[in-house]
Design a protein around this motif. Structure first.
Motif, PDB file in Angstrom:
ATOM      1  N   GLY A 272      -8.311   4.792   2.159  1.00 61.16           N
ATOM      2  CA  GLY A 272      -8.549   5.253   3.515  1.00 61.16           C
ATOM      3  C   GLY A 272      -8.663   4.181   4.570  1.00 61.16           C
ATOM      4  N   HIS A 273      -8.367   2.920   4.221  1.00 56.07           N
ATOM      5  CA  HIS A 273      -8.396   1.866   5.229  1.00 56.07           C
ATOM      6  C   HIS A 273      -7.212   2.022   6.175  1.00 56.07           C
ATOM      7  N   ARG A 274      -7.398   1.595   7.388  1.00 59.22           N
ATOM      8  CA  ARG A 274      -6.379   1.758   8.421  1.00 59.22           C
ATOM      9  C   ARG A 274      -5.503   0.515   8.502  1.00 59.22           C
ATOM     10  N   PRO A 275      -4.193   0.659   8.299  1.00 59.18           N
ATOM     11  CA  PRO A 275      -3.302  -0.501   8.445  1.00 59.18           C
ATOM     12  C   PRO A 275      -3.061  -0.815   9.918  1.00 59.18           C
ATOM     13  N   ALA A 276      -2.797  -2.070  10.196  1.00 55.87           N
ATOM     14  CA  ALA A 276      -2.477  -2.469  11.571  1.00 55.87           C
ATOM     15  C   ALA A 276      -1.168  -1.825  11.981  1.00 55.87           C
ATOM     16  N   GLY A 277      -1.116  -1.338  13.210  1.00 54.51           N
ATOM     17  CA  GLY A 277       0.099  -0.736  13.735  1.00 54.51           C
ATOM     18  C   GLY A 277       0.524  -1.424  15.008  1.00 54.51           C
ATOM     19  N   ALA A 278       1.224  -0.696  15.835  1.00 55.48           N
ATOM     20  CA  ALA A 278       1.635  -1.274  17.116  1.00 55.48           C
ATOM     21  C   ALA A 278       0.413  -1.582  17.969  1.00 55.48           C
ATOM     22  N   ASP A 279      -0.661  -0.842  17.749  1.00 55.09           N
ATOM     23  CA  ASP A 279      -1.902  -1.057  18.482  1.00 55.09           C
ATOM     24  C   ASP A 279      -3.018  -1.343  17.470  1.00 55.09           C
ATOM     25  N   PRO A 280      -3.272  -2.643  17.136  1.00 55.39           N
ATOM     26  CA  PRO A 280      -4.347  -2.978  16.192  1.00 55.39           C
ATOM     27  C   PRO A 280      -5.677  -2.440  16.725  1.00 55.39           C
ATOM     28  N   PRO A 281      -6.772  -2.450  15.988  1.00 59.53           N
ATOM     29  CA  PRO A 281      -6.964  -3.221  14.762  1.00 59.53           C
ATOM     30  C   PRO A 281      -6.533  -2.484  13.501  1.00 59.53           C
ATOM     31  N   GLY A 282      -6.581  -3.208  12.405  1.00 62.55           N
ATOM     32  CA  GLY A 282      -6.234  -2.666  11.105  1.00 62.55           C
ATOM     33  C   GLY A 282      -5.909  -3.808  10.165  1.00 62.55           C
ATOM     34  N   TYR A 283      -5.800  -3.485   8.880  1.00 68.10           N
ATOM     35  CA  TYR A 283      -5.540  -4.535   7.898  1.00 68.10           C
ATOM     36  C   TYR A 283      -4.068  -4.944   7.882  1.00 68.10           C
ATOM     37  N   ARG A 284      -3.841  -6.163   7.462  1.00 70.05           N
ATOM     38  CA  ARG A 284      -2.497  -6.681   7.192  1.00 70.05           C
ATOM     39  C   ARG A 284      -2.549  -7.411   5.859  1.00 70.05           C
ATOM     40  N   VAL A 285      -1.647  -7.075   4.964  1.00 67.77           N
ATOM     41  CA  VAL A 285      -1.562  -7.736   3.668  1.00 67.77           C
ATOM     42  C   VAL A 285      -0.321  -8.607   3.682  1.00 67.77           C
ATOM     43  N   ARG A 286      -0.492  -9.876   3.311  1.00 75.34           N
ATOM     44  CA  ARG A 286       0.625 -10.810   3.375  1.00 75.34           C
ATOM     45  C   ARG A 286       0.660 -11.681   2.118  1.00 75.34           C
ATOM     46  N   ALA A 287       1.864 -12.109   1.757  1.00 75.06           N
ATOM     47  CA  ALA A 287       2.033 -13.021   0.632  1.00 75.06           C
ATOM     48  C   ALA A 287       1.459 -14.388   0.991  1.00 75.06           C
ATOM     49  N   THR A 288       1.123 -15.173  -0.018  1.00 77.11           N
ATOM     50  CA  THR A 288       0.613 -16.527   0.183  1.00 77.11           C
ATOM     51  C   THR A 288       1.371 -17.491  -0.730  1.00 77.11           C
ATOM     52  N   PRO A 289       1.292 -18.790  -0.462  1.00 78.71           N
ATOM     53  CA  PRO A 289       1.930 -19.760  -1.357  1.00 78.71           C
ATOM     54  C   PRO A 289       1.261 -19.835  -2.726  1.00 78.71           C
ATOM     55  N   GLN A 290       0.046 -19.329  -2.834  1.00 82.37           N
ATOM     56  CA  GLN A 290      -0.673 -19.403  -4.102  1.00 82.37           C
ATOM     57  C   GLN A 290      -0.137 -18.361  -5.075  1.00 82.37           C
ATOM     58  N   PRO A 291       0.021 -18.729  -6.346  1.00 83.03           N
ATOM     59  CA  PRO A 291       0.508 -17.763  -7.326  1.00 83.03           C
ATOM     60  C   PRO A 291      -0.500 -16.635  -7.529  1.00 83.03           C
ATOM     61  N   GLU A 292       0.009 -15.425  -7.605  1.00 84.37           N
ATOM     62  CA  GLU A 292      -0.804 -14.234  -7.855  1.00 84.37           C
ATOM     63  C   GLU A 292      -1.942 -14.087  -6.857  1.00 84.37           C
ATOM     64  N   ALA A 293      -1.657 -14.292  -5.583  1.00 87.65           N
ATOM     65  CA  ALA A 293      -2.691 -14.111  -4.563  1.00 87.65           C
ATOM     66  C   ALA A 293      -2.061 -13.600  -3.281  1.00 87.65           C
ATOM     67  N   VAL A 294      -2.753 -12.663  -2.641  1.00 84.46           N
ATOM     68  CA  VAL A 294      -2.335 -12.175  -1.332  1.00 84.46           C
ATOM     69  C   VAL A 294      -3.467 -12.412  -0.349  1.00 84.46           C
ATOM     70  N   ALA A 295      -3.116 -12.481   0.921  1.00 83.73           N
ATOM     71  CA  ALA A 295      -4.104 -12.607   1.981  1.00 83.73           C
ATOM     72  C   ALA A 295      -4.240 -11.262   2.682  1.00 83.73           C
ATOM     73  N   VAL A 296      -5.471 -10.883   2.960  1.00 86.69           N
ATOM     74  CA  VAL A 296      -5.743  -9.650   3.695  1.00 86.69           C
ATOM     75  C   VAL A 296      -6.461 -10.031   4.981  1.00 86.69           C
ATOM     76  N   HIS A 297      -5.866  -9.660   6.109  1.00 84.45           N
ATOM     77  CA  HIS A 297      -6.431  -9.954   7.424  1.00 84.45           C
ATOM     78  C   HIS A 297      -6.896  -8.651   8.065  1.00 84.45           C
ATOM     79  N   GLU A 298      -8.021  -8.712   8.712  1.00 81.94           N
ATOM     80  CA  GLU A 298      -8.600  -7.546   9.393  1.00 81.94           C
ATOM     81  C   GLU A 298      -9.476  -8.088  10.511  1.00 81.94           C
ATOM     82  N   PRO A 299      -9.164  -7.779  11.780  1.00 83.32           N
ATOM     83  CA  PRO A 299      -9.906  -8.382  12.897  1.00 83.32           C
ATOM     84  C   PRO A 299     -11.374  -7.979  12.960  1.00 83.32           C
TER      85      PRO A 299
END
Length: 228
Positions: free
Chosen positions: A162-189
């Motif tokens: 039920g978390h809200r993803p970021a859209g055209a009008d934040p806020p919301g989460y963003r999940v992104r790949a990272t250079p680290q193996p087997e790790a993702v970054a999650v951003h939320e303002p």
């Protein structure tokens, strides 16, 4: 594989479950897909058949699948089954019927009851995939598919909770790949929402730490699938 799939084989592949990659067909039809590297037979009863990565490429319009030693290895240990969150995402996937929201999509799907049902179905399918492909049948930690599709797997866990993803009008989460193996970054303002994301991922079987960007001080999560 040495030749493209037949029309009948292609119909079976196209009809595979969009969430888990589960196949249905006669024993001879399924055996033919296994011989061509497009499917594998799960070693545990009821010995269900699932698409291999080559089978998924066929299903998503990627050509003849290029089945070979790599596909066979995936089928052997069961890590290739299913594609719960296929679609366009920041980890480079394209096509498919369902896409977990990673946040910041240019053309996000409409929110509403239909989307809620799709996300719930995808999450339940992922839990079933864990049960079928984790060696001990555990559903409390990520499976091989999730470790191979980190961004989509983490995003599905967040959206399903039920978390809200970021859209055209934040806020919301963003999940992104990272250079680290087997790790993702999650951003939320929002700091409170960021901590809530951490709780959700931990409950979904991820190891989560909170860090700060060196230059901006912005807080973010670094999450990795738990193995035990």
């Amino acid at each position: 594989m040495t030749r493209p799939p037949t029309a009948a084989q292609r119909r079976l592949v196209d009809a595979a479950d969009p969430v888990t990659g589960r196949l249905r067909g006669t024993p001879s039809q399924l055996a033919a897909l296994v011989r061509h590297g497009l499917a594998f037979r799960h070693p545990r009863p009821p010995h269900t058949h699932f698409l291999t990565p080559a089978g998924h490429r066929i299903r998503e319009g990627g050509g003849d699948g290029g089945a070979g030693a790599g596909a066979g290895a995936g089928a052997a240990d069961g890590t290739a089954a299913g594609r719960p969150a296929s679609g366009t995402g920041s980890d480079g996937a394209a096509g498919g019927v369902f896409a977990a929201r990673v946040g910041g999509e240019q053309d996000p799907p409409d929110a509403g009851p239909a989307r809620t049902r799709e996300v719930h179905s995808a999450w339940q399918g992922l839990l079933e995939l864990r049960r079928m492909t984790n060696t001990d049948g555990a559903v409390d930690r990520p499976c091989g598919w999730e470790r191979a599709h980190l961004v989509r797997a983490a995003a599905l866990a967040l959206e399903a909770a039920g978390h809200r993803p970021a859209g055209a009008d934040p806020p919301g989460y963003r999940v992104r790949a990272t250079p680290q193996p087997e790790a993702v970054a999650v951003h939320e303002p929002d700091a409170t929402a960021l901590r809530a994301c951490a709780v959700t991922l931990e409950r979904a079987g991820w190891q989560v730490g909170e860090y700060s960007e060196p230059r901006t001080g912005t807080r973010y999560l670094l999450a990795s699938p738990r193995r035990v």
